[in-house]
Enzyme design. Structure first.
Site, PDB file in Angstrom:
ATOM      1  N   SER A 133      17.070   1.552 -22.988  1.00  0.00           N
ATOM      2  CA  SER A 133      16.158   2.614 -23.396  1.00  0.00           C
ATOM      3  C   SER A 133      14.750   2.066 -23.527  1.00  0.00           C
ATOM      4  O   SER A 133      14.550   0.892 -23.857  1.00  0.00           O
ATOM      5  CB  SER A 133      16.580   3.210 -24.742  1.00  0.00           C
ATOM      6  N   ASP A 134      13.770   2.904 -23.237  1.00  0.00           N
ATOM      7  CA  ASP A 134      12.428   2.556 -23.676  1.00  0.00           C
ATOM      8  C   ASP A 134      12.428   2.633 -25.203  1.00  0.00           C
ATOM      9  O   ASP A 134      13.267   3.301 -25.811  1.00  0.00           O
ATOM     10  CB  ASP A 134      11.397   3.512 -23.073  1.00  0.00           C
ATOM     11  N   TRP A 135      11.504   1.932 -25.817  1.00  0.00           N
ATOM     12  CA  TRP A 135      11.512   1.783 -27.268  1.00  0.00           C
ATOM     13  C   TRP A 135      11.243   3.133 -27.936  1.00  0.00           C
ATOM     14  O   TRP A 135      10.150   3.683 -27.842  1.00  0.00           O
ATOM     15  CB  TRP A 135      10.478   0.749 -27.675  1.00  0.00           C
TER      16      TRP A 135
END
Length: 791
Positions: A312-314
């Site tokens: 996931s992106d943060w």
């Protein structure tokens, strides 16, 4: 044997945990590493050496005897195939251990499997260099002295080289730096498409054309992963807005999705064999892309047969149920903005942590999805942290600086050169005036997550002074923008207080300009908010800080004005007819000053080509002409619907459709020499769907200096059942020639170069009939053409 093996597991884990504990308590490092001084300015990272000791111990134990070899667990036996090792390790893991490896445990790490000897897994931002370390659970800098790096050119510059061999060198060099720093995954490269020049993060990507981006991303991934460091190709997909990136729901046709926005990701997966891929913040089909059923389960994992992890992106995960079922594998940064803000010590509250465990124990979920996620994570471990053949890497080595300079030299684009003002005539020039903040401003700091802490960065002004020691080089600021800079604890150390008014700054620059042999204005954008920066998009196409007025005044004062644009984006140039020489200087990184001086002085003959169309005005871009950017808020003001009404017509495709004339075309780039392309021919008159066709063109350097030209091949479908762009790039090759030298250049295509996405059959389709190949050196300069047939 078993006891001895267990001892090494325990020894390795205790060492790591001891270092981690002492580090976290002291607030010194987020790499779980201690440093040992070995010279005044050099330190070594113990974590990677402990890892090497551990893997060596396993290898030693495996070789003690045939009996020992038989007792070695399958997952530790390198002679077994990858899937056997994965299944064996999976069978030994507890529920808690499985959950432990699918979400973060710190800002940039996820957990290993201590009982089985799997180390923790460390990521770090790229894609232009290895980001400095932050604290375990804070965005604050860790304050280390051994986390400086070489900053490589931004990916727009890499794409402008049109040279896959340099992309390979880039990946190899970056991978060596990451390996030395103890990083297992670099969060890059980025391959989102350049849809509008207002995109704040365009500088991190590879331009507007899916074929160019696809061709350049593959060797980058291969080079990076050759070091045993995983690439994490981002941001999948359609992450073309920064301002409201968490709220944008993209609406587009399946053709646009597959023909424009997905090809570079597909190439990274199927040709580059990327081990990691990062989901994007935005939504598609009303689902966030970090747990999007269509993008992750259907396209990526089913259709493309991807066997790596989805990261996931943060802060990109929003729902446990969707994260469980829709293809998310490792969750990072939940409840952060991906830049600075975030809830502390929230890792067990992640969507794939406690909530997932409770769902399994209650019977809401089986372990089927969990085991599939863990299989992917285990493959990642065996390819990286458990790879006993990984080297040690190199940090800030001279070959890395040389690579950065070479890429910069090859990517800088000569846009305009009236009266052959360039290169600077070094034998006669005595006085040069340099104007503009970007001549002295550090560009490796800022811009968001790609901000770096470099060992050195040579400014354009310093680079010119070093290249021209016998020339008086004076400097004037010209305008007041933002010469200082800081990001995430890294500062530029620059503080240029200014008491002069804007008019006085211009007047002072003009006075000196009148007396100079050359005036070099180094301006453009910087990495402040609302320029080339993550988290925000640009608010205007025009140059900031009143630079246009400065350029106009300098053009009146000196006929030998050279404008150098530092940016990752196109900008408005209302003064273009008045400025004889224009250079696109990009964000070149550590060697920016030297690379730029090489080109301006003629030490290097420029050969870069634009990876995007440079429009004359914003309304010459489809997204703006159709008023679809940046979308429309829904009534509840929670989601923005942004319809890509321009569809497949992005960049030069739109320019062809609307017959607009850009300031500079896609693929445009001048040289200090001249080239002639001639005698275009094909290996056959026809191509079959399972065959290939080779085009050959003769290229001659007709000038007086050595140089490189990029031969570009575009395909036009003469008769099609669907609406198709007038032309599409389907091949290119860079060739270096001495004065007077000729060479035949070959470019081969297959059926894929003739295909479009058929929305009826939901697949790629080519149609029998006539096609035309267009060959030249820019999208608006294709003098050669030849017809052929698909049978």
């Amino acid at each position: 044997m078993t006891n001895l093996l267990a001892f090494f597991f325990s020894f390795y884990y205790i060492c790591r945990q001891t270092v981690a504990h002492s580090t976290a308590m002291s607030g010194l490092s987020a790499t779980l590493a201690v440093t040992v001084p070995i010279a005044e300015n050099n330190q070594i990272n113990i974590t990677k050496h402990m890892r090497k000791v551990f893997l060596f111990a396993i290898s030693l134990l495996a070789c003690l005897s045939g009996h020992a070899q038989q007792q070695l667990p399958v997952y530790l036996d390198a002679s077994k195939n990858l899937e056997q090792r994965v299944e064996d390790a999976l069978s030994r893991m507890t529920l808690d251990e499985k959950l432990h490896v699918i979400h973060a445990q710190s800002k940039f790490s996820s957990g290993g499997i201590p009982r089985l000897g799997f180390p923790d897994f460390w990521t770090d931002d790229g894609p232009h260099g290895v980001r400095p370390d932050v604290l375990w659970d804070e965005w604050e800098q860790a304050g280390q002295t051994n986390d400086s790096c070489v900053a490589f050119p931004a990916l727009t510059c890499l794409a402008a080289t049109f040279d896959p061999s340099l992309s390979l060198l880039y990946g190899q060099s970056l991978g060596e730096e990451a390996l030395y720093r103890g990083k297992d995954m670099i969060l890059g490269p980025g391959v989102n498409i350049y849809r509008t020049p207002l995109g704040g993060r365009n500088f991190e990507y590879m331009g507007e054309d899916p074929f160019l981006a696809s061709t350049m991303v593959v060797p980058y991934v291969q080079g990076l992963q050759s070091n045993g460091v995983a690439a994490c190709v981002k941001h999948y997909a359609m992450n073309n807005d920064e301002e409201y990136r968490h709220q944008v729901n993209v609406i587009l046709s399946d053709r646009a999705l597959h023909e424009i926005y997905l090809p570079a990701f597909r190439a990274a997966v199927q040709e580059g064999h990327a081990w990691g891929l990062m989901g994007a913040y935005n939504l598609y089909n009303n689902q966030h892309n970090c747990h999007n059923e269509i993008l992750l389960n259907n396209i990526l994992k089913r259709d493309w047969k991807y066997d790596g992890v989805v990261v996931s992106d943060w802060g990109g995960v929003h729902d446990t149920d969707e994260a469980v079922k829709n293809g998310m594998d490792i969750e990072f940064g939940t409840w952060t903005d991906g830049l600075s803000q975030g809830t502390s010590n929230a890792y067990q509250n992640y969507y794939l942590a406690r909530a997932y465990k409770e769902g399994i124990l209650s019977g809401k979920y089986t372990t089927k999805e969990l085991d599939e996620k863990v299989r992917r994570v285990l493959r990642l471990f065996f390819r990286t942290t458990m790879n006993r053949n990984r080297g040690i890497g190199f940090l800030c080595s001279e070959p890395h600086y040389a690579a950065a300079r070479q890429i910069g030299n090859s990517g800088i684009v000569l846009l305009q050169n009236n009266r052959n003002v360039l290169p600077i005539k070094t034998t006669t020039a005595r006085n040069i005036l340099v104007v503009g903040e970007n001549a002295i401003k550090m560009m490796t700091v800022g811009g968001g997550s790609s901000s770096l802490k470099v060992q050195r960065e040579i400014s354009p002004l310093d680079g010119l002074r070093a290249a021209l020691p016998g020339v008086q080089i004076d400097y004037e600021r010209g305008y007041v923008g933002d010469v200082t800079g800081a990001y995430n604890g890294v500062t530029t150390g620059q503080d240029l207080s200014e008491k002069r008014s804007a008019s006085q700054l211009i007047a002072d620059a003009v006075e000196k300009a009148r007396k100079a042999d050359y005036v070099i204005f180094i301006g453009g954008l910087n990495k402040a908010d609302y320029q080339d920066c993550e988290g925000h998009d640009r608010k205007q196409y025009e140059l900031p800080y009143g630079q246009d007025e400065v350029v106009e005044a300098l053009a009146k004062a000196n006929k030998n004005l050279i404008y150098v644009n530092i940016s990752g984006n196109a900008v408005a140039m209302p003064w273009k007819p008045k400025v004889p020489a224009i250079v696109q200087g990009w964000f070149v990184g550590s060697e920016a000053g030297e690379a730029l001086a090489d080109v301006l002085t003629g030490k290097v003959n420029p050969s870069g080509k634009l990876p995007f169309t440079w429009p004359a005005r914003l309304n010459d871009v489809g997204a703006h002409a159709l008023n679809t950017y940046p979308g429309t808020w829904r009534a509840d003001h929670k989601i923005i619907d942004e319809e890509y009404k321009e569809g497949i017509y992005v960049g030069y495709r739109w320019a062809d459709l609307k017959n607009t004339k850009p300031l500079f075309a896609f693929g445009h780039g001048l040289s200090y020499t001249t080239f002639k392309l001639s005698n275009l021919r094909t290996s056959a008159k026809d191509i079959t769907r399972d065959g290939t066709l080779t085009f050959t063109v003769s290229v001659k350097n007709t000038g007086k200096v050595a140089g490189a030209e990029v031969v570009q091949l575009y395909i036009h479908d003469d008769v099609a059942s669907v609406d198709r762009p007038y032309k599409e790039l389907k091949g290119f090759k860079k060739v270096f020639l001495q004065p007077g030298e000729s060479r035949d250049v070959e470019i081969t295509i297959g059926n894929d170069a003739l295909s479009f996405w058929d929305e009826t059959s939901n697949g790629w389709k080519s149609e029998t009939g006539s096609f035309t190949a267009l060959v030249g050196n820019a999208a608006d300069n294709l003098p050669l053409n030849i017809k052929f047939n698909l049978k």
